[in-house]
Design a protein around this motif. Structure first.
Motif, PDB file in Angstrom:
ATOM      1  N   TYR A   1       0.719  -0.793   0.207  1.00  0.00           N
ATOM      2  CA  TYR A   1       0.086   0.428   0.088  1.00  0.00           C
ATOM      3  C   TYR A   1       0.887   1.178   0.049  1.00  0.00           C
ATOM      4  O   TYR A   1       1.848   1.297   0.892  1.00  0.00           O
ATOM      5  CB  TYR A   1      -0.657  -0.354   1.235  1.00  0.00           C
ATOM      6  N   SER A   2       0.922   2.150  -1.537  1.00  0.00           N
ATOM      7  CA  SER A   2       1.687   3.023  -1.063  1.00  0.00           C
ATOM      8  C   SER A   2       0.792   4.422  -1.046  1.00  0.00           C
ATOM      9  O   SER A   2      -0.823   4.535  -1.245  1.00  0.00           O
ATOM     10  CB  SER A   2       1.761   3.121  -2.582  1.00  0.00           C
ATOM     11  N   CYS A   3       0.903   5.634  -0.086  1.00  0.00           N
ATOM     12  CA  CYS A   3       0.026   6.558  -0.118  1.00  0.00           C
ATOM     13  C   CYS A   3       0.523   7.766  -1.361  1.00  0.00           C
ATOM     14  O   CYS A   3       2.049   7.617  -2.069  1.00  0.00           O
ATOM     15  CB  CYS A   3       0.096   7.396   1.655  1.00  0.00           C
ATOM     16  N   ALA A   4      -0.396   8.424  -1.564  1.00  0.00           N
ATOM     17  CA  ALA A   4       0.556   9.359  -2.842  1.00  0.00           C
ATOM     18  C   ALA A   4      -0.675  10.733  -2.924  1.00  0.00           C
ATOM     19  O   ALA A   4      -1.112  11.371  -2.132  1.00  0.00           O
ATOM     20  CB  ALA A   4       0.176   9.291  -4.259  1.00  0.00           C
ATOM     21  N   ALA A   5      -0.005  11.906  -3.155  1.00  0.00           N
ATOM     22  CA  ALA A   5      -0.067  13.325  -3.035  1.00  0.00           C
ATOM     23  C   ALA A   5      -0.492  14.179  -4.410  1.00  0.00           C
ATOM     24  O   ALA A   5       0.588  14.188  -5.407  1.00  0.00           O
ATOM     25  CB  ALA A   5       1.022  14.266  -2.493  1.00  0.00           C
TER      26      ALA A   5
END
Length: 124
Positions: free
Chosen positions: A94-98
């Motif tokens: 799982y990756s977060c992104a802006a």
């Protein structure tokens, strides 16, 4: 430039819960929508959830709707993903992104900033 660091992944049994966190630094975090994506082994990265800059709007993939909740605390420059009723098919990095938008977007090309990812493994 913005730096994103995920935490909270791990191994959990089916039906269990995990809470992922994404800490941001650098660029003004509060001005842009942020999201979670995941990539299972041998599969393409897919959208999971997104939240608008103010936190007032959210959007979820159908596969997680009703089980996952995205939220953010702009005072702490942190975003969260509460994952309940986990299934083996939720296993992924799982990756977060802006993003570069204040409104929600599911298009990966709108997200120039990414964290390194955290592994979530759900056993049956």
């Amino acid at each position: 430039q913005v730096q994103l660091v995920e935490s909270g992944g791990g191994l959990v049994q089916a039906g269990g819960s995990l809470r992922l966190s994404c800490a941001a630094s650098g660029r003004t975090f509060t001005r842009y929508s942020t999201g979670w994506f995941r990539q299972a082994a041998g599969k393409e990265r897919e959208f999971v959830a997104v939240i608008s800059a103010t936190g007032g709007t959210t959007n979820y993939a159908d596969s997680v709707k009703g089980r996952f909740t995205i939220s953010r605390d702009n005072a702490k420059n942190t975003m969260y993903l509460q994952m309940n009723s986990l299934k083996p098919e939720d296993t992924a990095v799982y990756s977060c992104a802006a993003s570069v938008l204040a409104v929600t977007t599911t298009i990966q090309s709108h997200y120039p900033y990414w964290g390194q990812g955290t592994q979530v493994t759900v056993s049956s």
